[in-house]
Design a protein around this motif. Sequence first.
Motif, PDB file in Angstrom:
ATOM      1  N   GLY A 163      37.428  44.042  78.345  1.00 40.01           N
ATOM      2  CA  GLY A 163      38.108  43.740  77.173  1.00 40.01           C
ATOM      3  C   GLY A 163      39.204  44.596  76.920  1.00 40.01           C
ATOM      4  N   LYS A 164      39.671  44.884  75.875  1.00 40.65           N
ATOM      5  CA  LYS A 164      40.814  45.908  75.616  1.00 40.65           C
ATOM      6  C   LYS A 164      40.304  47.071  75.829  1.00 40.65           C
ATOM      7  CE  LYS A 164      43.421  42.816  72.603  1.00 40.65           C
ATOM      8  NZ  LYS A 164      43.929  42.791  71.274  1.00 40.65           N
ATOM      9  N   SER A 167      37.777  49.307  72.987  1.00 39.24           N
ATOM     10  CA  SER A 167      37.015  48.621  72.255  1.00 39.24           C
ATOM     11  C   SER A 167      35.581  48.760  72.965  1.00 39.24           C
ATOM     12  CB  SER A 167      37.426  47.149  72.397  1.00 39.24           C
ATOM     13  OG  SER A 167      37.189  46.863  73.857  1.00 39.24           O
ATOM     14  N   THR A 168      34.490  48.378  72.163  1.00 42.65           N
ATOM     15  CA  THR A 168      33.145  48.856  72.507  1.00 42.65           C
ATOM     16  C   THR A 168      32.322  47.748  72.774  1.00 42.65           C
ATOM     17  OG1 THR A 168      32.418  48.972  70.227  1.00 42.65           O
ATOM     18  CG2 THR A 168      33.357  51.122  71.151  1.00 42.65           C
ATOM     19  N   THR A 187      32.430  52.562  75.531  1.00 47.31           N
ATOM     20  CA  THR A 187      33.845  52.167  75.162  1.00 47.31           C
ATOM     21  C   THR A 187      34.485  51.818  76.440  1.00 47.31           C
ATOM     22  OG1 THR A 187      33.683  53.923  73.451  1.00 47.31           O
ATOM     23  CG2 THR A 187      35.781  53.199  74.466  1.00 47.31           C
ATOM     24  N   ARG A 188      35.231  50.560  76.300  1.00 49.48           N
ATOM     25  CA  ARG A 188      35.874  50.146  77.506  1.00 49.48           C
ATOM     26  C   ARG A 188      37.015  50.913  77.963  1.00 49.48           C
ATOM     27  NH1 ARG A 188      34.642  45.506  74.341  1.00 49.48           N
ATOM     28  NH2 ARG A 188      33.127  44.097  75.376  1.00 49.48           N
TER      29      ARG A 188
END
Length: 400
Positions: A163-164, A167-168, A187-188
Amino acid sequence: MSRFFQRLTFVLAATIFAALGLGFALGEFGMFGVHAGGEQDGAYRQMHVYAEVLKRIQSDYVTDPNIDRVTTGALHGLLESLDSDSSFLTPTEYKIYKDRPTTGVAQVGLTVSKRYGYATIVSVVPGSPADREHLADGDVIESIGDTSTRELSLAVIRLMLEGKAGSTVTLSVVRPRKPDPDKVTLTRTITPAPVLREQQYENASILYLKPGALTVPRVDEIAAKIKAAGKSRKILLDLRDNSEGDPDQGLRVANFFINQGTLAVLEGQRFPRQTFTADPSKFLTSAPVAVLVNRGTYGAAELVADAIEGSKRGDVVGERTFGEGSVQKTIELPDGSALLLTVAKFQGPDGKKIQDEAVAPTVIVGQAAEDEVDADENPQPNKGDEPLNKALELLKSKNG
């Protein structure tokens, strides 16, 4: 049979026959008037079974079922009964899958597959969010958010983990020898690939290389290191927890050590057989070689280990690998859904399919400790890393 169940059975039939590569139309199935013959009889007869099961679910189940959900679950199970890489994607899932970005995507640092119905961690990227939470090879991801991974296809699981940046994602993780799952929020982030690690052993007579990934740039680096080492330097290639890479690059690495003969074969029921043969012009060294593997050795790295072991070029030391070596084909269905269907599998020089049997080491040694390799010019082997020590011992005993 009601019109509803005719339509529902058609959806299941369409999926099955698309997977089998057979033509179909609404009026073709035996239950609607056709009489199939030969090897297709069994599949046609199963349509009646599916229809009866669905009818009984709606009429006799304890509550009024969500038939759409039942059907989707049946299709997921149908594809996953073939292998972990084959997936059914609903129209919504397939649209997300097609529209996903190919660059700049943030990750949590995990390579995952499915085992026993649930997402399973294959390997963890060093320094990644997953690594910082001490996730490890073999841990089972029971759920992502509130959704059980048993209900998700592998393709969707992988989409949900990315994802972004910033984001988590929350995972419920079951670890070995621990009965209760842990809730872990990651957290990504965009984590760079591990660098190529290089070390000298035994008075620089053994060159240790740990690539971390088998991408084109990394394999170029490996080639440069082997060339610079000279033709007499023994090579210890550490492919433990190596799960990133392209099959072509795995075969290229194998070719560095193998001068002639078959490196691998790729074939399927309707997939043209491809035999990958060593190219003498890409051969780099005839010096002794050993390869370290573990259960996190996956995909392209398994092709390297299998080619070296199958051609009797060197020793493979450690644990049985994960078992991944296949090609998928995307088959779009009329309602906007799709199949990701395995159509071919790699096999090594010995004829064994990696996807089915993995790569069993020639010398089995238990999981290594997580100690880092010493940075001295001629370090002593890690006392906690038994596979490394064994591989060094084997190479030391061989004439260069």
